[in-house]
Structures are given as structure tokens and as C-alpha cells.
Design a protein around this motif. Structure first.
Motif, PDB file in Angstrom:
ATOM      1  N   TYR A 141      -6.793 -33.018  40.326  1.00 30.32           N
ATOM      2  CA  TYR A 141      -7.029 -34.553  39.665  1.00 30.32           C
ATOM      3  C   TYR A 141      -7.103 -35.294  41.005  1.00 30.32           C
ATOM      4  O   TYR A 141      -7.142 -36.649  40.837  1.00 30.32           O
ATOM      5  CB  TYR A 141      -5.448 -35.023  38.889  1.00 30.32           C
ATOM      6  CG  TYR A 141      -5.103 -33.989  37.964  1.00 30.32           C
ATOM      7  CD1 TYR A 141      -6.392 -33.706  36.783  1.00 30.32           C
ATOM      8  CD2 TYR A 141      -4.025 -33.767  37.401  1.00 30.32           C
ATOM      9  CE1 TYR A 141      -5.881 -33.046  35.896  1.00 30.32           C
ATOM     10  CE2 TYR A 141      -3.681 -33.114  36.295  1.00 30.32           C
ATOM     11  CZ  TYR A 141      -4.688 -32.609  35.571  1.00 30.32           C
ATOM     12  OH  TYR A 141      -4.391 -31.898  34.335  1.00 30.32           O
ATOM     13  N   GLY A 142      -7.466 -34.812  42.091  1.00 32.01           N
ATOM     14  CA  GLY A 142      -7.670 -35.290  43.319  1.00 32.01           C
ATOM     15  C   GLY A 142      -8.873 -34.878  43.937  1.00 32.01           C
ATOM     16  O   GLY A 142      -8.969 -33.615  43.878  1.00 32.01           O
ATOM     17  N   TYR A 199      -9.104 -41.418  38.947  1.00 35.21           N
ATOM     18  CA  TYR A 199      -8.406 -42.231  37.561  1.00 35.21           C
ATOM     19  C   TYR A 199      -7.446 -43.267  38.087  1.00 35.21           C
ATOM     20  O   TYR A 199      -6.791 -43.866  37.522  1.00 35.21           O
ATOM     21  CB  TYR A 199      -7.342 -41.294  36.626  1.00 35.21           C
ATOM     22  CG  TYR A 199      -8.015 -40.061  36.284  1.00 35.21           C
ATOM     23  CD1 TYR A 199      -9.183 -40.149  35.260  1.00 35.21           C
ATOM     24  CD2 TYR A 199      -7.888 -38.714  36.507  1.00 35.21           C
ATOM     25  CE1 TYR A 199      -9.867 -38.963  34.620  1.00 35.21           C
ATOM     26  CE2 TYR A 199      -8.337 -37.587  36.157  1.00 35.21           C
ATOM     27  CZ  TYR A 199      -9.385 -37.904  35.283  1.00 35.21           C
ATOM     28  OH  TYR A 199     -10.101 -36.750  34.573  1.00 35.21           O
ATOM     29  N   GLU A 200      -8.046 -43.584  39.740  1.00 37.70           N
ATOM     30  CA  GLU A 200      -7.077 -44.750  40.098  1.00 37.70           C
ATOM     31  C   GLU A 200      -7.373 -46.148  39.321  1.00 37.70           C
ATOM     32  O   GLU A 200      -8.720 -46.249  39.176  1.00 37.70           O
ATOM     33  CB  GLU A 200      -7.304 -44.981  41.609  1.00 37.70           C
ATOM     34  CG  GLU A 200      -8.610 -45.272  41.943  1.00 37.70           C
ATOM     35  CD  GLU A 200      -9.057 -45.061  43.553  1.00 37.70           C
ATOM     36  OE1 GLU A 200      -7.851 -45.382  44.325  1.00 37.70           O
ATOM     37  OE2 GLU A 200     -10.145 -45.385  44.041  1.00 37.70           O
ATOM     38  N   GLY A 201      -6.422 -47.010  39.180  1.00 35.42           N
ATOM     39  CA  GLY A 201      -6.626 -48.130  38.510  1.00 35.42           C
ATOM     40  C   GLY A 201      -6.354 -47.973  36.991  1.00 35.42           C
ATOM     41  O   GLY A 201      -7.052 -48.960  36.240  1.00 35.42           O
ATOM     42  N   SER A 202      -6.070 -46.921  36.646  1.00 35.67           N
ATOM     43  CA  SER A 202      -5.944 -46.688  34.990  1.00 35.67           C
ATOM     44  C   SER A 202      -4.757 -47.943  34.658  1.00 35.67           C
ATOM     45  O   SER A 202      -3.702 -47.914  35.244  1.00 35.67           O
ATOM     46  CB  SER A 202      -5.464 -45.165  34.954  1.00 35.67           C
ATOM     47  OG  SER A 202      -4.951 -45.102  33.501  1.00 35.67           O
ATOM     48  N   THR A 237      -1.647 -43.681  37.285  1.00 35.91           N
ATOM     49  CA  THR A 237      -2.374 -42.759  37.951  1.00 35.91           C
ATOM     50  C   THR A 237      -1.834 -41.397  37.939  1.00 35.91           C
ATOM     51  O   THR A 237      -0.782 -41.348  38.252  1.00 35.91           O
ATOM     52  CB  THR A 237      -3.009 -42.915  39.375  1.00 35.91           C
ATOM     53  OG1 THR A 237      -3.445 -44.518  39.289  1.00 35.91           O
ATOM     54  CG2 THR A 237      -3.782 -42.024  40.087  1.00 35.91           C
ATOM     55  N   LEU A 261      -8.323 -38.997  46.936  1.00 37.66           N
ATOM     56  CA  LEU A 261      -8.314 -40.065  46.205  1.00 37.66           C
ATOM     57  C   LEU A 261      -8.291 -39.620  44.660  1.00 37.66           C
ATOM     58  O   LEU A 261      -8.620 -38.153  44.470  1.00 37.66           O
ATOM     59  CB  LEU A 261      -9.427 -41.053  46.371  1.00 37.66           C
ATOM     60  CG  LEU A 261      -9.654 -41.832  47.616  1.00 37.66           C
ATOM     61  CD1 LEU A 261     -10.735 -42.723  47.620  1.00 37.66           C
ATOM     62  CD2 LEU A 261      -8.348 -42.860  47.647  1.00 37.66           C
ATOM     63  N   SER A 262      -7.774 -40.260  43.770  1.00 36.36           N
ATOM     64  CA  SER A 262      -7.704 -40.057  42.505  1.00 36.36           C
ATOM     65  C   SER A 262      -8.808 -40.507  41.581  1.00 36.36           C
ATOM     66  O   SER A 262      -9.219 -41.675  41.712  1.00 36.36           O
ATOM     67  CB  SER A 262      -6.493 -40.445  41.682  1.00 36.36           C
ATOM     68  OG  SER A 262      -6.526 -40.032  40.302  1.00 36.36           O
ATOM     69  N   ASN A 315       0.530 -39.559  43.209  1.00 36.33           N
ATOM     70  CA  ASN A 315      -0.295 -39.434  44.508  1.00 36.33           C
ATOM     71  C   ASN A 315       0.210 -38.409  45.279  1.00 36.33           C
ATOM     72  O   ASN A 315      -0.009 -38.459  46.574  1.00 36.33           O
ATOM     73  CB  ASN A 315       0.421 -40.774  44.986  1.00 36.33           C
ATOM     74  CG  ASN A 315      -0.626 -41.261  46.219  1.00 36.33           C
ATOM     75  OD1 ASN A 315      -1.753 -41.101  46.242  1.00 36.33           O
ATOM     76  ND2 ASN A 315      -0.017 -42.171  47.359  1.00 36.33           N
ATOM     77  N   THR A 344     -19.915 -46.130  44.540  1.00 32.90           N
ATOM     78  CA  THR A 344     -19.121 -45.672  43.423  1.00 32.90           C
ATOM     79  C   THR A 344     -19.569 -45.143  42.380  1.00 32.90           C
ATOM     80  O   THR A 344     -20.794 -45.720  42.058  1.00 32.90           O
ATOM     81  CB  THR A 344     -18.072 -46.760  43.058  1.00 32.90           C
ATOM     82  OG1 THR A 344     -17.531 -47.524  43.850  1.00 32.90           O
ATOM     83  CG2 THR A 344     -17.144 -46.365  41.846  1.00 32.90           C
ATOM     84  N   GLN A 372     -13.684 -42.320  34.656  1.00 36.37           N
ATOM     85  CA  GLN A 372     -13.535 -41.775  35.996  1.00 36.37           C
ATOM     86  C   GLN A 372     -14.415 -42.586  37.094  1.00 36.37           C
ATOM     87  O   GLN A 372     -15.543 -43.008  36.540  1.00 36.37           O
ATOM     88  CB  GLN A 372     -14.159 -40.222  36.098  1.00 36.37           C
ATOM     89  CG  GLN A 372     -13.309 -39.334  35.390  1.00 36.37           C
ATOM     90  CD  GLN A 372     -13.573 -37.848  35.464  1.00 36.37           C
ATOM     91  OE1 GLN A 372     -15.020 -37.507  35.698  1.00 36.37           O
ATOM     92  NE2 GLN A 372     -12.584 -36.942  35.377  1.00 36.37           N
TER      93      GLN A 372
END
Length: 903
Positions: free
Chosen positions: A609-610, A627-630, A634, A624-625, A638, A550, A536
Motif C-alpha cells: 500500500y506504499g 491513497y493519501e488524501g482519502s 489513509t 508515500l501512499s 503511515n 502526479t 489512486q
């Protein structure tokens, strides 16, 4: 300066003389190539005698009395046993000097028997067969007392190559002018013999042939030129040929167009064994101002077994650069085949004391593997690996396409389809490398499990007529583990588990299709997706540090999403037929569709989830999520902070005509428009700007000649030029039109080909060993098909967008891409070919990388000049060499890399 540097400077000073000699050879000495290829009556000038000269052969060179029968006791016993067996079979007594086997003969003109001298004459296409021997000639004389046969052409004048007498025994075959052969001793004396061994020819003025089929020749030329008068050859006074092994000679001289050159060999060994053999690979030389005088392509070839081989090669340069390569190929019929290539190079430019001197280390790995689907039905293992350092092609290649290549990709896959079962498994690895940015992504492993579509509510004996029996579903599982890094900073010592990005995903789509009122299709569907993730990340703006921070969490996290849709579509046909004219009919097909989709807000409970955060302090908060970049996607589509409830509209068009064929015996369909689709959607859940952009897609293959693909985006809302923004009013109903143009792209491509001429291609057959060797190196890059008179291809692309200009408060059309690519080849004459590829960037008003290849087919030689004449990557590569692989090292090279043109 070093000793090698001094040698290099001297060689470089005389290299221009070499080039002048090459040009003279190509344009002057080979001017008669075309004439010779059409007139095969030219006679080799090694030794030319008529048949009467056969009795006057120099006894010191090849004594005629050697033809006398000198058989051993063992041979005599074997011959006696054969004669006795023949007597028993025929039931008659044979003469003691009779041959152990029957001699059969025939002649097209006449046959004469001279009883007094015990001689037999055959005239006109005469043939004599004895055991595995077959003799063809214009006239043949057989002396039974001496068991001696004499053969020669029917006339003493010159004959065409195809009409010359021939001798065949076992796998050996040669043509000649005249011959004497002893049936007892199996020895022969031959004048002007011409034999072929693989790709090579041996032309001898005088030959003595032994019982073991070995040959001693006097006045010889070894060549790979198939003409009667060869363009080139290696001339040697004496040679010995050991069948299926080697042609050995003493001192030899290379001749071109019958003109001796200053190049001599102390001896010659030319392998003629069939199949693969281990042996040395002779290097060729090159001159490069950057790295000096070089010997390239030298090494050793190993035949490891009938299923595998290995080729080790090296390049050495006078200024310290070098490269080693290993190529192995393997193949097992009905099992698998593949090849593996590894190269490592060190390039040094400049002297060590120069401030601009530098050294680079490069490597390249290529692996191709394919399993035969017949070996294990349902199971396959395939690999296509292409990896290496980002500068390998730029520093070690003269191929324009490779120099421009900026992406390496690899894929290794094992798949298993369970026979009789509805599921399959796939396990693999992927690799992606951008040589420009240096970013490398390695995905290992990738796992995919798939259960094919089935009807869960359909009974075993049901025909599927009930509504619930038409519901279908399937299952997909995907798991990936990925590592991303830059090739310049990667180190195994610093590698940690947190550097990997991994995840798993389960997907279960459920669909059903029904027919309403005969002409309307109703489709309903939903898809549930479950995510298993290990990372995460939460981003927020840190006011104190005035930057984005981050927060990362590692662990095991789950998420899930779903959506639902329902839609209808139908087909509407419009047709018009014509009774007269070549146009027989027009058919227009319209496919209107309406689809409703719903996606919930996954930032709210119970999903969450956001998260809402501030990234830019000057902008409002955004969702934003974590899990972005999974690597497996994602969760949430969105849809964070809002839900989607949209109605989608689409209209697809297809237009065809039917015309009469040229001979008026039938009709054919011609597609004018393959696809013309207009689509948009209306989102009920939005509080404003409910309409989405209007998309237009068009594609066709116009008259099977021009491929056209285009798309455009239009904005349905009014744009306020005074405020510089969209306003929540549609253009329809406000008197300003239908939609505002946003952006578009179009691409056109076509290819024109001339009608192939009579096949005279120098490409090897698809099942030949040479073809397999070439494919291991990447295909037919060095081959040109002279049977194609010309071809021409165009590729045009245009991308533009509508941009608001605040200064003028007007729209301005901006062209982001405007490019025309042209590639073509033309066979200027029967043996000259020009190949050109280039492009023009209209935005920069510059020609793109232009690659020119000029090829000259010199019958047994081939000349090629490949060059990029201008631009930052300009170079040239000149090659003049023998086509045949047996003399592949007999070539001249001159190269100059683009780095040498830099001031």
C-alpha cells in the motif's frame, strides 16, 4: 449628482443636529427616570379630578343620560327569562326592576343602607361582583332604582397606582379615579382610566364604555411605559378601543417627558389583538457614507398558520444598494421546530463614474431544525446549516463577532436507533467553508452504520467468567462522498464525477480485559480495517520538467490494515490524614501503564500500500501512499518501508485534599491536580533513535477558580551544537541531563462574577413568543441583564519552542503565540452598563479588535452605543428605541461602517 444624492447630502448635513437632540434627551430629559421608578405616587397630568367631578362631566363629550337603560327587545326578553328562572329557584317573587343575576358585595370598614332613597353604601376596600364583573374601590354607592353604581377612592387625595380602584369584566381590566356603571345597560362613564393591552397602556382622562366593551376616550395617551406618569407617549384627543382588535385614534402627537415634539401622526392604529397577526413592518432609517441614506428593516409579517410564520424584509439605500431577507419559523408541539433565513444583498459603493466604484453580490442561508425525541423514539432529524458568500458579514453586518467570523459550518443528520437491536444508522451531510481562503468542502452523503459492543463467545445463560467470554467486538461502517472547490471558481457546468472524493471503510475492533493478581489490569486488543476507495495517485519528480508530476487512476480499489496491542496498568494510592487543623487529608493517585503495540510494514508484500518515490532530488527517496488524501483515512498507519514494534510508558497523577467546610460541620474534597501525565515510548524496530519524545500534560481547575492546561515536549537525545543535529545518544547516561526542551504551550482562563442583585431583568420569559422570536434571530445579543453588577473573564495563551540558531550555535526560545484576552461588563449605576471585550498580542505589541458596548436602561426605552473605536474594523452603531415590540419601529439609529473610515 443624482436627486437621491442631493437628498442624502442634505439629510446628512442635519444629522448632527439629530444626534445633539438624542444626547439631550438621554442625559437631560431622562434624568428623573430613577426617581419615578421608585416613587409611584406621581399622578398623570392628563386630567385629574376628584370623585365629585364625576357628576359634572361635559355632556357634549360623554352625555350622562347615555347611561340610561336602552336595552333592545332581545335583551329585555333574555333578562326576563333570567329573572323568571331566579324566581323559580328562590321560590319568591322578585321586583320587576330587579337584576337578572345576584349582586354580591363586601367592605372592610362599613356598609350603610339608605331605605328612603333606596341606596346602599360600602366603605373601605369595597368590592361588588355581578356576573363576570368585579368592581374594587375605596367607596361604592349603589342606587337600586336606577341600577347605577358609583365608585371612587376612599379619599380625594392622590393614591398610589397599586391602590387605585379597578374594574374587571371578562378579559378587560382597568384602573380609574371614579366610575359610574349601569347594571342594566352595561354602560359606564370613567374618569382617568388606565388600561393595559398587551405591552401597551391607554391612559384616558374621560372614557365612555359601551355594552360591547368598546371604549371612546377623550384626552388620551398611548404608551408602553408602565409608570403612572409615562416617560413618553402618543397623545390623541379622541380614541376608540375595539377589544382584542385595535386602538384607533385621530391626529396624534408624540410627547416625551410631557413635552410635545414636532412629530405628528395623521392617525394612529395600534393592534392589541392577542397572539400572532399579519401586518406591515415599518422601516427605520440609517445614514452610511458608503451606501447613502437607507431605510432598513421594512417589510411584512405573515402568519401562515398556527404552526408557521414568514417575515419578509428589505433594506434600501440611496446609492443603489439593497438587501432582501426572508425568515420563516415553524413549530409543531411534540414533533419538530425550526427556522429558515435567506438573505440576498447587492452593495454598491461609489458613483458609477468613479474609478473606485464597485459592486458586490452576497447571500446567506441559515437553517435550524430539531425533531422532538418524543415524537418518534429512536429516530431523529436535526439540521444546523450556515452557508453564504465569504464577504456577506463584512459587507452587511455591524456585529463585531460576525465580522471576524471566518468559518461557516453546516451539519444535517438523520439517525435511527433500532429499538431492541444492537445497531444504529446515521445518514447526513456536512459543509465547511473558509471565508479567508474561499475553500469550500461539501460532504454528501455521509453514512455511518454501527453495531454496538457485544461478546461473541458468551453463552446465552453464561455469567461471563471464562477467559474467552470476556472478548468483545463491534462493527463500524463509514461512507463519504466529498467535493472540494473554491467559491470564486466553482461552476456546475464544469463539474465532473472525477471531482468527487469518495470512499468506504469497515472497522472491526476486538478487545479483552482481564484482572491479574487482583490489582493489575491486562488489556489486549486489535483492530482490522477494510477500505474501499475509488482513486489512486502517484507522485514523482520529473527531471525534464523540473517539477512534481502526479498520475491519477480512477476505479475501485481495496486496502486493509490492522495493528495489535497488549498492556497492563494499575492504581497506586498514597494517603495522609491529619487529626488537627482545617486540612483533613491528602490523597495522591498514580496510574502507571505499559503498553506494547505492533504495526506491520504495509509497503511490503502482501500489502504493497506504499510506494517509494523521489519528490525532492536533493533528498533521499521516501515512501508515500497512493491513497493519501482519502476522505475515510489513509490505509497503513503511515508504516511504509518499516514496521513498528513499540513499548509505550505512561504515568498519570491525580492529587486531592480534604478540608473542613467553613461552618466546620463537614468536609469537602478539593482537586489540586486533575491530570499530570508523563509518557514516552521505545520502538524496538528502529535501528537508531529508538526512544520517542517525552510528553508532559498538565491540567487542573485550581480551587475551582482558574482553569490551567499545559503541555510540553522533550527530546531525550543529545543535540550536537557543533554539527547542528541530534546524535544517537540519550542524554541520560551521558552526563548532559535528562531531556532537551522542544516546545510547550500553556493556557489559563478564569471568570469572576458579582452577586446578582434583585431581579429586574428585561429579558422575556423563556416560554414567551418574544423569546422564540429572539432565538430565531440568534439569541440575546441585544439584551443586557442589569441584575449582574459585574463580571470579568481572562483568557491567556502562550506557545513557545526551542530553536537551534546556526549562527550562534545555541538554542533560542521562540514565542509563536502570546495573547491575553479580556472581556467583562460592569453595571456602573442601576441603569448604566458598560461591556468591553479586547485582547493584546504581545508578539505584535498591538491591541486586538476591541468591542465596546454602552447601554442605558431608560425604563421604557433602551439606548446602546456599540463601537470598535480603533483598528482596521472600526465602526460605531448607536440605537435609541422603545423596548416594547409593539412600538419597535419607534427608534433612532446612527451607524458608521469601518469602510467609511478608509481614506
Amino acid at each position: 449628482m443624482s436627486l437621491l444624492g442631493i437628498i442624502y447630502s442634505k439629510v446628512r448635513s442635519i444629522h448632527g443636529v439629530f444626534l445633539c437632540m438624542i444626547v439631550f434627551f438621554v442625559f437631560i430629559l431622562t434624568g428623573n427616570t430613577h426617581a419615578q421608578s421608585k416613587d409611584s405616587t406621581a399622578i398623570t397630568n392628563i386630567v385629574r379630578n376628584d370623585s365629585t367631578r364625576l357628576l359634572a362631566i361635559d355632556s357634549n363629550a360623554l352625555a350622562l343620560d347615555s347611561l340610561a337603560a336602552d336595552t333592545t327587545a332581545k335583551d329585555t326578553l333574555a333578562s326576563t327569562n333570567k329573572i323568571q328562572a331566579l324566581e323559580k329557584r328562590l321560590g319568591i317573587k322578585l321586583s320587576p326592576d330587579a337584576l337578572p343575576s345576584v349582586v354580591s358585595s363586601e367592605a372592610a370598614d362599613s356598609a350603610v343602607l339608605d331605605m328612603g332613597n333606596n341606596e346602599f353604601y360600602l366603605y373601605g376596600n369595597a368590592k361588588v361582583k355581578h356576573e363576570d364583573l368585579e368592581l374594587n374601590a375605596g367607596k361604592i354607592m349603589y342606587n337600586q332604582s336606577a341600577n347605577l353604581v358609583t365608585a371612587a377612592p376612599l379619599s380625594d387625595t392622590s393614591v398610589k397606582m397599586k391602590d387605585r380602584p379597578s374594574f374587571t369584566q371578562g378579559s378587560e381590566k382597568f384602573t380609574y379615579d371614579s366610575l359610574k356603571y349601569n347594571f342594566k345597560s352595561k354602560k359606564a362613564i370613567v374618569l382617568n382610566a388606565r388600561s393595559q393591552y398587551g405591552q401597551g397602556f391607554v391612559v384616558s382622562g374621560q372614557v365612555k364604555r359601551n355594552p360591547d366593551q368598546s371604549i371612546y376616550g377623550l384626552g388620551n395617551i398611548y404608551t408602553t411605559c408602565s409608570l403612572d406618569t409615562p416617560h413618553f407617549g402618543i397623545r390623541a384627543r379622541k380614541i376608540k378601543v375595539i377589544p382584542n382588535k385595535v386602538v384607533a385614534s385621530g391626529a396624534a402627537n408624540i410627547t416625551i417627558e410631557q413635552v410635545p415634539t414636532p412629530f405628528y401622526l395623521p392617525f394612529g392604529l395600534f393592534p392589541i389583538a392577542q397572539g400572532q397577526r399579519s401586518g406591515f413592518i415599518l422601516p427605520t432609517y440609517t445614514l452610511d457614507d458608503r451606501i447613502g441614506l437607507g431605510l432598513i428593516g421594512g417589510g411584512y409579517y405573515f402568519k401562515l398558520s398556527d404552526y408557521a410564520d414568514l417575515k419578509l424584509m428589505t433594506n434600501l439605500y440611496s446609492k443603489g444598494s439593497w438587501m432582501v431577507s426572508g425568515l420563516t419559523g415553524y413549530r409543531k408541539k411534540y414533533k419538530y421546530n425550526g427556522s429558515l433565513l435567506f438573505s440576498y444583498a447587492i452593495n454598491k459603493t461609489g458613483e458609477s463614474y468613479e474609478p473606485t466604484a464597485q459592486q458586490t453580490k452576497d447571500f446567506q442561508l441559515q437553517w435550524q431544525h430539531a425533531s422532538d425525541p418524543k415524537s418518534r423514539p429512536g429516530t431523529s432529524f436535526n439540521a444546523a446549516v450556515n452557508a453564504g458568500s465569504s464577504t456577506f458579514n463584512q459587507n452587511n453586518s455591524y456585529d463585531a463577532n460576525l465580522i471576524l467570523q471566518n468559518q461557516f459550518n453546516s451539519n444535517i443528520t438523520y439517525s435511527k436507533q433500532f429499538i431492541g437491536k444492537p445497531y444504529s444508522l446515521s445518514v447526513g451531510a456536512r459543509h465547511s467553508q473558509n471565508t479567508g481562503s474561499g475553500l469550500v468542502q461539501v460532504t454528501l452523503p455521509t453514512v455511518a452504520f454501527y453495531v454496538s459492543q457485544f461478546n461473541p463467545f458468551q453463552g446465552k445463560n453464561s455469567v461471563g467468567t471464562k477467559w474467552y467470554e470476556k472478548i468483545t467486538t463491534e462493527y463500524r461502517f463509514t461512507g463519504e462522498n466529498q467535493l472540494s472547490f473554491y467559491d470564486s471558481t466553482f461552476s456546475f457546468d464544469n463539474l465532473a464525477f472525477e471531482d468527487f472524493n469518495n470512499g468506504m471503510k469497515h472497522e472491526i475492533p476486538i478487545n479483552a480485559t482481564y484482572n491479574l493478581f487482583r490489582f493489575v489490569n491486562l488489556t489486549m486488543g486489535t483492530k482490522y480495517t477494510e477500505y474501499w476507495l475509488t482513486k489512486q495517485s502517484f507522485r514523482y519528480y520529473n527531471n525534464a520538467a523540473e517539477g512534481v508530476d502526479t498520475i491519477k487512476n480512477n476505479g475501485f480499489f481495496t486496502a486493509r490494515d490492522f495493528n495489535a496491542s497488549i498492556g497492563v496498568n494499575t492504581r497506586i494510592y498514597g494517603m495522609k490524614k491529619f487529626k488537627k487543623g482545617s486540612l483533613r487529608g491528602i490523597r495522591h493517585v498514580l496510574v502507571p501503564s505499559v503498553n506494547y503495540t505492533y504495526t506491520p510494514d504495509f509497503a511490503n508484500a502482501p500489502f504493497r500500500y506504499g510506494y517509494q518515490t523521489i519528490i525532492n532530488p536533493a533528498a533521499p527517496p521516501t515512501y508515500l501512499s497512493p491513497y493519501e488524501g482519502s476522505v475515510v483515512g489513509t490505509p497503513g498507519f503511515n508504516q511504509f518501508g518499516k514496521f513498528s514494534s513499540a513499548i509505550n510508558f505512561g504515568l498519570n497523577n491525580n492529587l486531592q485534599i480534604k478540608v473542613r467546610t467553613k461552618d466546620s460541620t463537614g468536609t469537602k474534597n478539593v482537586t489540586l491536580i486533575d491530570n499530570f501525565t508523563i509518557s514516552s515510548s521505545y520502538d524496538i524496530a528502529r535501528d537508531s533513535f529508538n526512544w520517542n519524545n517525552i510528553g508532559v500534560v498538565f491540567s487542573t481547575n485550581l480551587l475551582n477558580f482558574i482553569n490551567i492546561n499545559a503541555n510540553a515536549i522533550f527530546d531525550p537525545y543529545v543535540f550536537s551544537y557543533a554539527e547542528g543535529r541530534r546524535i544517537n545518544k540519550t542524554m541520560v547516561g551521558n552526563g548532559t541531563g535528562i531531556a532537551r526542551f522542544s516546545n510547550a504551550s500553556v493556557s489559563l482562563s478564569t471568570q469572576l462574577n458579582g452577586k446578582p442583585t434583585e431581579s429586574r431583568s428585561n429579558m422575556p420569559a423563556a416560554n414567551s413568543p418574544e423569546y422564540q422570536r429572539l432565538m430565531a434571530y440568534g439569541g440575546y445579543n441585544d439584551y443586557a441583564d442589569f441584575t449582574i453588577p459585574w463580571n470579568l473573564s481572562f483568557n491567556y495563551s502562550l506557545q513557545l519552542s526551542n530553536t537551534y540558531q546556526a549562527a550562534s550555535k545555541k538554542d533560542s526560545i521562540q514565542i509563536s503565540t502570546h495573547y491575553l484576552g479580556v472581556a467583562g461588563e460592569i453595571t456602573v449605576t442601576e441603569r448604566w452598563k458598560l461591556i468591553v471585550s479586547t485582547g493584546y498580542n504581545f508578539n505584535d505589541k498591538k491591541l486586538q479588535m476591541t468591542n465596546i458596548r454602552i447601554l442605558r436602561d431608560l425604563h421604557c426605552w433602551q439606548m446602546e452605543l456599540a463601537t470598535v473605536p480603533f483598528g482596521p474594523r472600526k465602526f460605531y452603531n448607536f440605537t435609541l428605541g422603545v423596548k416594547a415590540q409593539v412600538l419597535q419601529d419607534l427608534k433612532l439609529l446612527r451607524r458608521r461602517n469601518y469602510n467609511e473610515f478608509v481614506n
